[in-house]
Design a protein around this motif. Structure first.
Motif, PDB file in Angstrom:
ATOM      1  N   ASN A  15     -16.743 -48.070  -0.224  1.00  0.00           N
ATOM      2  CA  ASN A  15     -17.184 -49.412   0.155  1.00  0.00           C
ATOM      3  C   ASN A  15     -17.810 -50.183  -0.994  1.00  0.00           C
ATOM      4  O   ASN A  15     -17.686 -51.407  -1.069  1.00  0.00           O
ATOM      5  N   GLY A 153     -21.274 -50.946   5.379  1.00  0.00           N
ATOM      6  CA  GLY A 153     -20.186 -50.039   5.710  1.00  0.00           C
ATOM      7  C   GLY A 153     -20.634 -48.603   5.608  1.00  0.00           C
ATOM      8  O   GLY A 153     -21.459 -48.270   4.747  1.00  0.00           O
ATOM      9  N   ALA A 159     -16.316 -51.777   4.718  1.00  0.00           N
ATOM     10  CA  ALA A 159     -16.731 -52.987   4.001  1.00  0.00           C
ATOM     11  C   ALA A 159     -15.696 -54.102   4.120  1.00  0.00           C
ATOM     12  O   ALA A 159     -16.045 -55.287   4.048  1.00  0.00           O
TER      13      ALA A 159
END
Length: 205
Positions: A15, A153, A159
């Motif tokens: 992420n 995330g 994300a």
């Protein structure tokens, strides 16, 4: 214009990378050269305060820190991205940054810095503040965005669903590009701010 991006996550495609890549796309569209260094999965030991860098001009431990130093010197902008661990940056990244900033003696004045924190839920603002201190300690300028520079995330791919976080990254990259270009013009016309001889004290004198 050149920007150096440090991925402080141990996961090269997680992420944190998603957040940083969102910035990289904007930089490239704006004609800014981007270099990404994956530091979070390297074996990086902490600073041992040996002082040898003052003599050698580099860190005594020859690893990714010394490999990154010349890229940092030539960069106009410097982005640090990290996952959040216990309301703090990844420990490997902190060791990397401690040694990188302390062992490099080139002038960092008015290079533009930005920090990005990626978390499951909490601790992002504390991590954001922690990373920004590297910039303020070296007379660097800090780019802002429309919100704190954080993306959310847990597992890889999360994300990509954080619409506000990714928009914050894009805005940050655009603002950073504008600031780098403006500083370049300012340096050309006015030069850098005047520096005084450093006064270094401690608490008993």
């Amino acid at each position: 214009m050149k920007v150096l991006i440090i991925n402080g996550s141990p996961h090269a495609s997680g992420n944190t990378a998603t957040a940083l890549n969102e910035m990289a796309k904007v930089f490239e569209a704006e004609g800014v050269e981007v270099k990404i260094v994956q530091a979070g999965n390297k074996a990086v030991r902490g600073c041992v305060a040996c002082g040898k860098c003052k003599e050698l001009g580099r860190c005594v431990f020859n690893d990714v820190v010394n490999e990154t130093a010349p890229l940092f010197e030539e960069a106009d902008g410097f982005v640090i991205g990290t996952p959040v661990y216990f309301s703090s940056a990844n420990g490997t990244l902190v060791s990397f940054l401690d040694r990188l900033f302390f062992s490099t003696n080139f002038d960092k004045t008015m290079k533009v810095g930005a920090s990005v924190a990626v978390a499951r839920r909490g601790g992002s603002s504390a991590t954001f503040d922690e990373l920004n201190k590297y910039f303020t300690n070296c007379s660097m300028a800090i780019a802002g965005s429309q919100y704190w520079n954080m993306v959310y995330g847990l597992v890889p791919g999360d994300a990509e669903k954080d619409g506000e976080g990714l928009q914050t990254m894009r805005t940050l990259a655009r603002n950073m590009t504008f600031l780098m270009k403006s500083i370049a013009l300012g340096k050309e016309k006015f030069g850098l701010p005047e520096k005084e001889t450093r006064i270094a004290t401690h608490f008993i004198r």
